[in-house]
Design a protein around this motif. Structure first.
Motif, PDB file in Angstrom:
ATOM      1  N   ASP A  48      20.185 -52.629  53.122  1.00  0.00           N
ATOM      2  CA  ASP A  48      19.191 -51.696  53.626  1.00  0.00           C
ATOM      3  C   ASP A  48      19.779 -50.728  54.640  1.00  0.00           C
ATOM      4  N   HIS A  50      18.665 -49.275  58.192  1.00  0.00           N
ATOM      5  CA  HIS A  50      17.771 -49.753  59.236  1.00  0.00           C
ATOM      6  C   HIS A  50      17.791 -48.779  60.402  1.00  0.00           C
ATOM      7  N   THR A  53      13.804 -50.104  63.663  1.00  0.00           N
ATOM      8  CA  THR A  53      12.461 -50.668  63.488  1.00  0.00           C
ATOM      9  C   THR A  53      12.186 -50.997  62.025  1.00  0.00           C
ATOM     10  N   ASN A  54      12.477 -50.058  61.153  1.00  0.00           N
ATOM     11  CA  ASN A  54      12.131 -50.168  59.734  1.00  0.00           C
ATOM     12  C   ASN A  54      13.370 -50.345  58.875  1.00  0.00           C
ATOM     13  N   SER A  55      13.171 -51.074  57.772  1.00  0.00           N
ATOM     14  CA  SER A  55      14.226 -51.235  56.767  1.00  0.00           C
ATOM     15  C   SER A  55      13.854 -50.453  55.519  1.00  0.00           C
ATOM     16  N   PHE A  56      14.843 -49.747  54.972  1.00  0.00           N
ATOM     17  CA  PHE A  56      14.677 -48.989  53.729  1.00  0.00           C
ATOM     18  C   PHE A  56      15.704 -49.558  52.745  1.00  0.00           C
TER      19      PHE A  56
END
Length: 101
Positions: A48, A50, A53-56
């Motif tokens: 991912d 990152h 905060t967020n993972s894609f």
């Protein structure tokens, strides 16, 4: 992008392949990510981007059989000021080699 080589031998941990650094930016295309499972056991892998905060996810819960390599082509543009590139794997006695180009 220059070649980056990493050996991953920890199970259940998230490992940074490229660390997010807001002070030093590398921007470029990731052409290929080669993940070789050198273990005698299958590995389940997530890759991912990152942002803190967020993972894609590029891939999630992909099983790589023992002795097999997975090649991800044309992974897109990457900016290390914005994202870390991470791998998370599970499996018994993991032994992964990751090559990023």
């Amino acid at each position: 992008m220059a070649y980056i080589y990493r050996n991953i031998t920890t199970s259940g941990a998230t490992n940074n392949l490229i660390v997010r650094d807001t002070n030093r930016s590398y921007s470029g295309n990731i052409n290929k990510i080669n993940i070789s499972n050198n273990s005698a056991n299958p590995a389940t892998v997530n890759i991912d981007y990152h942002d803190g905060t967020n993972s894609f996810y590029l891939i999630k819960n992909v099983v790589i059989p023992a002795g097999v390599a997975l090649v991800l082509d044309d992974c897109g543009k990457f900016n290390s000021a914005e994202y870390s590139l991470r791998i998370h794997n599970t499996g018994s006695s993991p032994d992964l080699t990751v090559i990023i180009n």
